[in-house]
Design a protein around this motif. Structure first.
Motif, PDB file in Angstrom:
ATOM      1  N   UNK A   1      48.917  45.011  44.129  1.00 56.38           N
ATOM      2  CA  UNK A   1      49.417  44.439  45.623  1.00 56.38           C
ATOM      3  C   UNK A   1      48.583  43.497  45.920  1.00 56.38           C
ATOM      4  N   UNK A   2      48.963  42.502  46.765  1.00 61.01           N
ATOM      5  CA  UNK A   2      48.315  41.274  47.344  1.00 61.01           C
ATOM      6  C   UNK A   2      48.755  41.170  48.760  1.00 61.01           C
TER       7      UNK A   2
ATOM      8  N   UNK B   1      45.502  42.411  43.807  1.00 57.98           N
ATOM      9  CA  UNK B   1      45.463  41.085  43.364  1.00 57.98           C
ATOM     10  C   UNK B   1      45.173  40.084  44.314  1.00 57.98           C
ATOM     11  N   UNK B   2      44.537  38.938  44.073  1.00 57.03           N
ATOM     12  CA  UNK B   2      44.364  37.807  45.127  1.00 57.03           C
ATOM     13  C   UNK B   2      45.209  36.768  44.952  1.00 57.03           C
TER      14      UNK B   2
ATOM     15  N   UNK C   1      39.441  37.688  40.947  1.00 61.21           N
ATOM     16  CA  UNK C   1      40.470  38.763  40.771  1.00 61.21           C
ATOM     17  C   UNK C   1      41.801  37.982  40.177  1.00 61.21           C
ATOM     18  N   UNK C   2      42.365  39.009  39.418  1.00 62.11           N
ATOM     19  CA  UNK C   2      43.735  38.611  39.070  1.00 62.11           C
ATOM     20  C   UNK C   2      44.646  38.286  39.999  1.00 62.11           C
ATOM     21  N   UNK C   3      45.536  37.234  39.404  1.00 57.60           N
ATOM     22  CA  UNK C   3      46.764  37.005  40.446  1.00 57.60           C
ATOM     23  C   UNK C   3      47.742  37.783  40.342  1.00 57.60           C
ATOM     24  N   UNK C   4      48.594  37.666  41.402  1.00 58.54           N
ATOM     25  CA  UNK C   4      49.876  38.522  41.559  1.00 58.54           C
ATOM     26  C   UNK C   4      50.794  38.227  40.397  1.00 58.54           C
TER      27      UNK C   4
ATOM     28  N   UNK D   1      53.474  43.777  44.899  1.00 61.34           N
ATOM     29  CA  UNK D   1      54.043  43.795  46.136  1.00 61.34           C
ATOM     30  C   UNK D   1      53.046  43.366  47.227  1.00 61.34           C
ATOM     31  N   UNK D   2      53.734  42.616  48.099  1.00 62.90           N
ATOM     32  CA  UNK D   2      52.934  42.389  49.407  1.00 62.90           C
ATOM     33  C   UNK D   2      52.327  43.482  50.119  1.00 62.90           C
TER      34      UNK D   2
END
Length: 238
Positions: free
Chosen positions: A3-4, A34-35, A58-61, A66-67
């Motif tokens: 999630x982000x 995720x950021x 942090x890892x990217x989406x 999902x938002x």
């Protein structure tokens, strides 16, 4: 599940708060956080803010992420229902993992006063009268007589003439760098936040004493941590 947050353009404090609360929600339910880097910050550079928080690590989406939707239940929830000591430690570690602006102060009480973007007509729900702050400063000087008092704010010097007249030894820091001010609030020995996500989140990162009275004396929808303390409740702001 990952999630982000898809954050609408806002000030640094509100944007940082959204990210922190989203991270805490993910940790609570065992989701992968995720950021998604900020693209616009109203009162600063998005790139600088991305680096400043330490969240760039942090890892990217990706397309499977999902938002996390913005909900009042999430951001208005009881603090202890969402945050654990481990989550606060994680947020602090990320914050201190990156370079911060120089802080010229030591052994001090920091006060955040909303001015400049806040007045009686613009965001009156965030306005606190100067006379109220004069009472707060008097109490803080009695409570912490060996500490310097530093006010961080925006706006012009004329807005603080009455405070300067009554308390000439109080430092009023009006330099227009929100990240510098934020770090001064975070590093303070004692912090009096305002009706603002900016200083509320600085209080979450602060490892020392944070005063909660503002949130009892005035209406504000963020719920402060139970460990924050009361030192001003004898002040009459009616």
């Amino acid at each position: 599940m990952s999630f982000y947050l898809e954050i609408e353009p806002n000030g640094f404090g509100a944007t940082y708060q959204s990210t922190i609360y989203g991270l805490a929600l993910c940790r609570k339910y065992g989701w992968d956080f995720r950021f998604k880097p900020y693209t616009q910050i109203h009162n600063g550079s998005a790139d600088k803010c991305n680096s400043f928080t330490g969240f760039n690590s942090y890892q990217r989406p990706d397309h499977n992420s999902s938002n996390i939707p913005y909900t009042h239940q999430l951001y208005g929830s009881r603090f202890e229902d969402l945050f654990t000591d481990d989550i606060i430690d994680e947020i602090r570690q990320k914050y201190y993992s990156t370079e911060k602006p120089d802080n010229p102060y030591s052994n001090y009480v920091a006060i955040h006063i909303r001015r400049g973007d806040v007045n009686k007509k613009n965001h009156p729900d965030r306005w606190i009268e100067t006379n109220d702050y004069i009472g707060f400063i008097k109490t803080l000087k009695e409570k912490y007589p060996d500490k310097k008092i530093v006010i961080c704010s925006q706006g012009g010097a004329a807005m603080f003439e009455e405070i300067r007249r009554i308390f000439p030894d109080v430092v009023i820091d009006l330099q227009n760098d929100p990240l510098r001010h934020f770090n001064i609030l975070v590093a303070s020995d004692v912090l009096l936040p305002s009706l603002s996500s900016f200083s509320f989140i600085a209080g979450l990162l602060n490892k020392n004493t944070v005063i909660n009275d503002i949130y009892h004396l005035f209406k504000f929808w963020h719920k402060p941590p139970l460990k924050w303390v009361s030192v001003l409740m004898d002040i009459d702001v009616s």
